[in-house]
Design a protein around this motif. Sequence first.
Motif, PDB file in Angstrom:
ATOM      1  N   SER A  14       0.928 -10.945  10.560  1.00 39.53           N
ATOM      2  CA  SER A  14      -0.184 -10.314   9.844  1.00 39.53           C
ATOM      3  C   SER A  14       0.138 -10.001   8.390  1.00 39.53           C
ATOM      4  O   SER A  14      -0.708  -9.442   7.676  1.00 39.53           O
ATOM      5  CB  SER A  14      -0.597  -9.021  10.558  1.00 39.53           C
ATOM      6  OG  SER A  14       0.446  -8.061  10.524  1.00 39.53           O
ATOM      7  N   THR A  15       1.329 -10.364   7.943  1.00 42.45           N
ATOM      8  CA  THR A  15       1.717 -10.089   6.563  1.00 42.45           C
ATOM      9  C   THR A  15       0.830 -10.851   5.587  1.00 42.45           C
ATOM     10  O   THR A  15       0.564 -12.039   5.770  1.00 42.45           O
ATOM     11  CB  THR A  15       3.186 -10.488   6.328  1.00 42.45           C
ATOM     12  OG1 THR A  15       4.014  -9.675   7.155  1.00 42.45           O
ATOM     13  CG2 THR A  15       3.579 -10.288   4.885  1.00 42.45           C
ATOM     14  N   SER A  16       0.393 -10.178   4.539  1.00 39.86           N
ATOM     15  CA  SER A  16      -0.496 -10.775   3.542  1.00 39.86           C
ATOM     16  C   SER A  16       0.299 -11.476   2.443  1.00 39.86           C
ATOM     17  O   SER A  16       1.487 -11.218   2.237  1.00 39.86           O
ATOM     18  CB  SER A  16      -1.381  -9.690   2.918  1.00 39.86           C
ATOM     19  OG  SER A  16      -0.581  -8.598   2.472  1.00 39.86           O
ATOM     20  N   ALA A  17      -0.393 -12.353   1.718  1.00 39.58           N
ATOM     21  CA  ALA A  17       0.245 -13.089   0.622  1.00 39.58           C
ATOM     22  C   ALA A  17       0.640 -12.167  -0.519  1.00 39.58           C
ATOM     23  O   ALA A  17       1.621 -12.414  -1.223  1.00 39.58           O
ATOM     24  CB  ALA A  17      -0.692 -14.185   0.113  1.00 39.58           C
ATOM     25  N   LEU A  18      -0.122 -11.100  -0.714  1.00 41.83           N
ATOM     26  CA  LEU A  18       0.186 -10.089  -1.723  1.00 41.83           C
ATOM     27  C   LEU A  18       0.628  -8.812  -1.025  1.00 41.83           C
ATOM     28  O   LEU A  18       0.198  -8.522   0.091  1.00 41.83           O
ATOM     29  CB  LEU A  18      -1.040  -9.788  -2.591  1.00 41.83           C
ATOM     30  CG  LEU A  18      -1.664 -10.950  -3.360  1.00 41.83           C
ATOM     31  CD1 LEU A  18      -2.928 -10.486  -4.068  1.00 41.83           C
ATOM     32  CD2 LEU A  18      -0.680 -11.533  -4.358  1.00 41.83           C
ATOM     33  N   ALA A  19       1.480  -8.047  -1.683  1.00 41.71           N
ATOM     34  CA  ALA A  19       1.900  -6.738  -1.175  1.00 41.71           C
ATOM     35  C   ALA A  19       1.491  -5.671  -2.181  1.00 41.71           C
ATOM     36  O   ALA A  19       1.299  -5.961  -3.366  1.00 41.71           O
ATOM     37  CB  ALA A  19       3.408  -6.711  -0.952  1.00 41.71           C
ATOM     38  N   PHE A  20       1.361  -4.455  -1.702  1.00 44.42           N
ATOM     39  CA  PHE A  20       1.049  -3.342  -2.599  1.00 44.42           C
ATOM     40  C   PHE A  20       2.252  -2.414  -2.687  1.00 44.42           C
ATOM     41  O   PHE A  20       2.764  -1.939  -1.668  1.00 44.42           O
ATOM     42  CB  PHE A  20      -0.169  -2.553  -2.118  1.00 44.42           C
ATOM     43  CG  PHE A  20      -0.490  -1.359  -2.983  1.00 44.42           C
ATOM     44  CD1 PHE A  20      -0.997  -1.534  -4.254  1.00 44.42           C
ATOM     45  CD2 PHE A  20      -0.240  -0.071  -2.546  1.00 44.42           C
ATOM     46  CE1 PHE A  20      -1.263  -0.440  -5.071  1.00 44.42           C
ATOM     47  CE2 PHE A  20      -0.508   1.029  -3.344  1.00 44.42           C
ATOM     48  CZ  PHE A  20      -1.028   0.840  -4.616  1.00 44.42           C
ATOM     49  N   GLY A  21       2.702  -2.156  -3.897  1.00 51.83           N
ATOM     50  CA  GLY A  21       3.823  -1.256  -4.121  1.00 51.83           C
ATOM     51  C   GLY A  21       3.351   0.165  -4.331  1.00 51.83           C
ATOM     52  O   GLY A  21       2.518   0.438  -5.203  1.00 51.83           O
ATOM     53  N   CYS A  22       3.891   1.097  -3.553  1.00 52.37           N
ATOM     54  CA  CYS A  22       3.394   2.474  -3.525  1.00 52.37           C
ATOM     55  C   CYS A  22       4.131   3.402  -4.486  1.00 52.37           C
ATOM     56  O   CYS A  22       3.990   4.628  -4.392  1.00 52.37           O
ATOM     57  CB  CYS A  22       3.483   3.015  -2.101  1.00 52.37           C
ATOM     58  SG  CYS A  22       2.446   2.105  -0.920  1.00 52.37           S
ATOM     59  N   MET A  23       4.889   2.854  -5.427  1.00 54.98           N
ATOM     60  CA  MET A  23       5.692   3.689  -6.322  1.00 54.98           C
ATOM     61  C   MET A  23       4.844   4.640  -7.162  1.00 54.98           C
ATOM     62  O   MET A  23       5.292   5.716  -7.539  1.00 54.98           O
ATOM     63  CB  MET A  23       6.544   2.807  -7.237  1.00 54.98           C
ATOM     64  CG  MET A  23       7.515   3.576  -8.100  1.00 54.98           C
ATOM     65  SD  MET A  23       8.661   2.506  -9.010  1.00 54.98           S
ATOM     66  CE  MET A  23       7.549   1.712 -10.156  1.00 54.98           C
ATOM     67  N   GLY A  24       3.594   4.254  -7.452  1.00 57.65           N
ATOM     68  CA  GLY A  24       2.754   5.077  -8.310  1.00 57.65           C
ATOM     69  C   GLY A  24       1.967   6.151  -7.583  1.00 57.65           C
ATOM     70  O   GLY A  24       1.146   6.835  -8.210  1.00 57.65           O
ATOM     71  N   LEU A  25       2.209   6.324  -6.289  1.00 59.42           N
ATOM     72  CA  LEU A  25       1.471   7.318  -5.518  1.00 59.42           C
ATOM     73  C   LEU A  25       2.258   8.624  -5.428  1.00 59.42           C
ATOM     74  O   LEU A  25       3.477   8.626  -5.478  1.00 59.42           O
ATOM     75  CB  LEU A  25       1.197   6.795  -4.102  1.00 59.42           C
ATOM     76  CG  LEU A  25       0.534   5.420  -3.982  1.00 59.42           C
ATOM     77  CD1 LEU A  25       0.264   5.105  -2.515  1.00 59.42           C
ATOM     78  CD2 LEU A  25      -0.727   5.328  -4.807  1.00 59.42           C
ATOM     79  N   GLY A  26       1.553   9.727  -5.285  1.00 54.02           N
ATOM     80  CA  GLY A  26       2.217  10.997  -4.988  1.00 54.02           C
ATOM     81  C   GLY A  26       2.458  11.919  -6.157  1.00 54.02           C
ATOM     82  O   GLY A  26       2.970  13.023  -5.964  1.00 54.02           O
ATOM     83  N   GLY A  27       2.134  11.481  -7.375  1.00 51.66           N
ATOM     84  CA  GLY A  27       2.293  12.383  -8.516  1.00 51.66           C
ATOM     85  C   GLY A  27       3.564  12.175  -9.296  1.00 51.66           C
ATOM     86  O   GLY A  27       3.998  11.038  -9.533  1.00 51.66           O
TER      87      GLY A  27
END
Length: 326
Positions: A14-27
């Motif tokens: 189920s892995t997608s061709a693009l990934a999302f990096g969560c480094m910018g979340l949380g403040g």
Amino acid sequence: MALPSLPLQQHLPSTSALAFGCMGLGGTWDDTPYTEAHVAHAHAAVEAALDIGVTLFDHADIYTRGKAESVFGELMRRQPSLRDRVVLQSKCGIRFEDEEGPKRFDLSREYIVAATEASLRRLGTERLDILLLHRPDPLWEPEEIALAFRQLREQGKVRHFGVSNMNAGQMAWLSRSLDQPLVVNQFEIGLGHLEPIESGTTFNDVQAGTRPGALAWAGTLEHCQQHGIQVQAWASLARGRFSGETARDPADEAARRLVHTVAERHGVSTEGVLLAWLMRHPARIQPVIGSSHPARIRACADALRLTLTRGEWYALYEAARGHALP
């Protein structure tokens, strides 16, 4: 035209061709608690990523000092079905300065296990789909890492393992001690960081000296292709160097203009061109979207419908490197 399958889809279909990096979340990157506004910001970014078909969400225990994982965990608590829709990946191995020492890398068995368990608590889940070692540790002992991996796998806390920012030699050395394959190597690569590609194109030419550190990456892309290891590209959008209306550095102007020209030619976003350039490589690179702005995230979807010609790929490569190939 259907996109070719990713190496990672052998393990996680189920892995997608693009990934999302969560480094910018949380403040902020300090101990200030996250707020409801940060949760709303994360929700908007995650929904934008889901809207364009992203399923892989990339974390690290250090991102905003753990708050990125905590905010994502809050989203999953509020929407329990989200966990079954995503592939969760996190990283460990970087430690900030504390009473025991300065900022450092720690791939000891004890730290890998403890850091992973802390990530699971923040995310509010029982398992990670993928755990990556964030940086090479000069004091690492591969046999000790193997024990940590085995323990986490047998306890059902991690399904698959990989690395980040490691070259071919380091991956080969570590793999000798493991009883399951590394499935990912995430490192910086793209028009803004050509070293992994330069290491293969200019290794026997005087131009090899034009990019310090390029030779350290020699054979890394080829090693990943040979062993079915997914290459993930961080900083895939080059921090806006080529997608904006002006270049912050005059040295980037020619490449920035060409990115815009190619985007206009194909009727796509500049973000789509940057990611399509990576995805044209036969290593089947999986770009990690680093932006948390919903509009920019959605613009990345254009990469899924753009296949650059060989001529376009090389023209962008030459423009980004600043001079012709040898």
